[in-house]
Design a protein around this motif. Structure first.
Motif, PDB file in Angstrom:
ATOM      1  N   VAL A 402       0.927  -1.177  -0.071  1.00 28.48           N
ATOM      2  CA  VAL A 402      -0.105  -0.151  -0.022  1.00 28.48           C
ATOM      3  C   VAL A 402       1.005   1.427   0.048  1.00 28.48           C
ATOM      4  N   GLY A 403       1.943   1.066   0.771  1.00 26.81           N
ATOM      5  CA  GLY A 403       2.675   2.488   0.896  1.00 26.81           C
ATOM      6  C   GLY A 403       3.794   2.753  -0.364  1.00 26.81           C
ATOM      7  N   TRP A 404       4.140   1.756  -0.824  1.00 29.67           N
ATOM      8  CA  TRP A 404       5.171   1.916  -1.917  1.00 29.67           C
ATOM      9  C   TRP A 404       4.802   1.363  -3.163  1.00 29.67           C
ATOM     10  N   ILE A 405       4.122   0.405  -3.416  1.00 30.79           N
ATOM     11  CA  ILE A 405       3.778  -0.233  -4.705  1.00 30.79           C
ATOM     12  C   ILE A 405       2.561   0.300  -5.201  1.00 30.79           C
ATOM     13  N   THR A 408       0.620   5.666  -1.626  1.00 31.96           N
ATOM     14  CA  THR A 408      -0.045   6.486  -0.544  1.00 31.96           C
ATOM     15  C   THR A 408      -1.160   7.530  -1.349  1.00 31.96           C
ATOM     16  N   ASP A 409      -0.563   7.884  -2.401  1.00 31.54           N
ATOM     17  CA  ASP A 409      -1.581   8.905  -3.031  1.00 31.54           C
ATOM     18  C   ASP A 409      -2.749   8.233  -3.683  1.00 31.54           C
ATOM     19  N   GLY A 419     -11.454  12.709  -3.239  1.00 30.70           N
ATOM     20  CA  GLY A 419     -11.445  13.996  -2.785  1.00 30.70           C
ATOM     21  C   GLY A 419     -12.596  14.489  -2.174  1.00 30.70           C
ATOM     22  N   GLN A 420     -13.822  13.565  -2.148  1.00 23.90           N
ATOM     23  CA  GLN A 420     -15.215  14.179  -1.805  1.00 23.90           C
ATOM     24  C   GLN A 420     -15.021  14.246  -0.327  1.00 23.90           C
ATOM     25  N   LEU A 421     -14.157  13.614   0.485  1.00 25.65           N
ATOM     26  CA  LEU A 421     -14.302  13.468   1.913  1.00 25.65           C
ATOM     27  C   LEU A 421     -13.153  14.070   2.539  1.00 25.65           C
ATOM     28  N   PHE A 425      -5.751  13.655   8.457  1.00 24.61           N
ATOM     29  CA  PHE A 425      -4.497  13.213   8.800  1.00 24.61           C
ATOM     30  C   PHE A 425      -3.779  12.352   7.587  1.00 24.61           C
ATOM     31  N   ALA A 426      -4.217  12.599   6.398  1.00 24.74           N
ATOM     32  CA  ALA A 426      -3.899  11.859   5.289  1.00 24.74           C
ATOM     33  C   ALA A 426      -2.339  12.029   5.098  1.00 24.74           C
ATOM     34  N   PRO A 427      -1.387  12.876   5.070  1.00 20.63           N
ATOM     35  CA  PRO A 427      -0.157  13.084   4.974  1.00 20.63           C
ATOM     36  C   PRO A 427       0.478  12.482   6.221  1.00 20.63           C
TER      37      PRO A 427
END
Length: 451
Positions: A402-405, A408-409, A419-421, A425-427
């Motif tokens: 999830v983080g690298w392959i 995270t975007d 982007g509706q919600l 704390f996303a970053p």
């Protein structure tokens, strides 16, 4: 196929609360009711609870969100979900399915013990204050041949009957009964325990942290407890997430589920430790808390039999809410990948898991002399492979995928419904899943292999 509804679309949860209760039920299990109070008792009470809460936020929330997002994005079982990100990563999902398969085989044996003790309570056989007598009674049960296998079968039948009903008609409907019932019973038991003479020492022990007790062992134990308590790394939350609609609020759910799980663990601590202190028992008594220490406590308590019946129903509810998620991970894989009818898949898998549980059960009795890993019988071998290897490895690889392959975007885009919600704390979450999660789980993995 069979995981589709009448309109040909993938089955979905009927309501937000249905998903939350089912996912929380997956996380809430026997580990909350005996292992959390035991770990708190062993690690200085309040000090352990404080460290647990910190790690819950840093690691528990991080992995919970990662699994649910992956499931909702792919709308597939654990293996299919990883394959969609990249074919070579399908093996990560396979680790989770194998873990669920193995865990349920011995978890069902323990679930059978719970049913046996509920029967013993109803017949008055547990009205004994002597812990040694209760210890012998427990030893006789688990070392038997036909009785524990019979109760193991009963537990598996209850599990597969719920999963047979599908997502809405089986798992969601049962969770709406099991989880509120569990909450009511554990609150009543906690209140009763906290009002016993001498219980205040147990309450203070659990809730007031002694900072001098915090050391590396406490931190590592809390880290391990968070990881295993939340059913992370075995594909449960990926599978449950795959039945979510595209307008669901994943970040909110990823916070709510760990908080419910921890709330139950704390209430279990308040139900167990004050009573244990009040009657002078050892707070770090391990698994024997459920089957030996607590029956002795109930036998000395006014209206003890009534509360004991309630307690073992509570433990049974917790065990079932977890076992149905373990079976669903396996069923979802077979239905999605092998295109098997859901009912055939559920019955077949439940039967094979039941058969695998027979040697696990016999490893405490007639087959106690048979070892697979050094010094470990069937039960302990299944436990070690799943808990110490498959789950930490699955969690570690989840963070990497999830983080690298996948990235995270992409994960945040899915979590926020394009982007509706709002996800403030996303970053921070992205940093946790890429860096903190792998390091923390790597430590758990190394320690569990050495342990």
């Amino acid at each position: 196929m069979a995981n589709l509804n009448n309109s040909g679309e993938r089955e979905q949860w009927g309501s937000k609360i249905g998903f939350i209760l089912a996912a929380a039920g997956s996380a809430v299990g026997l580990g909350n009711l005996w292992k959390f109070p035991y770990m708190a008792g062993k690690n200085g009470g309040g000090a352990f609870v404080l460290v647990y809460f910190i790690i819950l936020f840093l690691v528990g929330f991080t992995l919970m969100l990662a699994e649910i997002v992956l499931g909702r994005y792919t709308q597939l079982n654990a293996i299919g979900a990883y394959r969609k990100i990249g074919k070579k990563w399908a093996f990560v999902g396979a680790l989770g399915v194998l873990a669920g398969f193995l865990i349920l085989s011995f978890y069902s044996v323990v679930g059978g013990w719970v049913i046996a003790y509920l029967v013993k309570t109803l017949t008055g056989a547990l009205n004994v204050t002597d812990a040694e007598v209760l210890g012998n009674m427990f030893g006789k049960l688990i070392s038997g041949t036909t009785e524990p296998i019979f109760y193991h079968a009963l537990f598996m039948v209850a599990t597969f009957l719920i999963v047979l009903g599908g997502i809405g008609g089986g798992i969601e409907k049962s969770s709406k009964i099991l989880m509120p019932g569990l909450f009511v019973m554990i609150i009543v038991l906690a209140i009763r325990s906290m009002t016993l003479p001498g219980a205040v020492e147990g309450i203070k022990y659990l809730l007031v942290p002694d900072f001098s007790k915090i050391n590396i062992d406490v931190v590592l134990d809390a880290l391990g407890q968070v990881f295993f308590s939340l059913s992370l790394g075995m594909g449960c939350m990926i599978t449950y997430g795959s039945y979510l609609s595209k307008d669901s609020n994943i970040p909110e759910s990823a916070v709510t589920i760990p908080l419910i799980d921890t709330g139950v663990a704390l209430l279990a601590g308040l139900a167990v430790l004050p009573a244990v202190f009040a009657f002078g028992f050892e707070p770090s008594a391990g698994p024997g808390l459920i089957f030996i220490t607590f029956p002795a406590v109930f036998a000395q308590m006014p209206f003890g039999t009534l509360f004991e019946i309630m307690f073992f129903i509570l433990v049974l509810f917790a065990a079932l809410s977890s076992s149905i998620s373990l079976l669903e991970v396996c069923v979802a894989y077979v239905v999605d990948e092998w295109k098997m009818n859901r009912k055939v898949a559920t019955v077949s898998l439940a039967f094979v898991i039941f058969l695998l549980g027979i040697p696990a059960s016999l490893s405490f009795g007639p087959w106690a002399h048979i070892t697979l890993l050094p010094g470990k019988g069937f039960f302990d071998t299944f436990d070690f492979i799943s808990s110490n290897i498959l789950l930490p490895l699955g969690g570690l690889l989840l963070c990497i995928v999830v983080g690298w392959i996948w990235g995270t975007d992409n994960a945040i885009k899915e979590a926020t419904n394009e982007g509706q919600l709002e996800f403030k704390f996303a970053p921070f979450w992205a940093f946790l899943v890429k860096y903190v999660g792998p390091v923390a789980i790597g430590i758990v993995f190394i320690r569990s292999l050495l342990g």
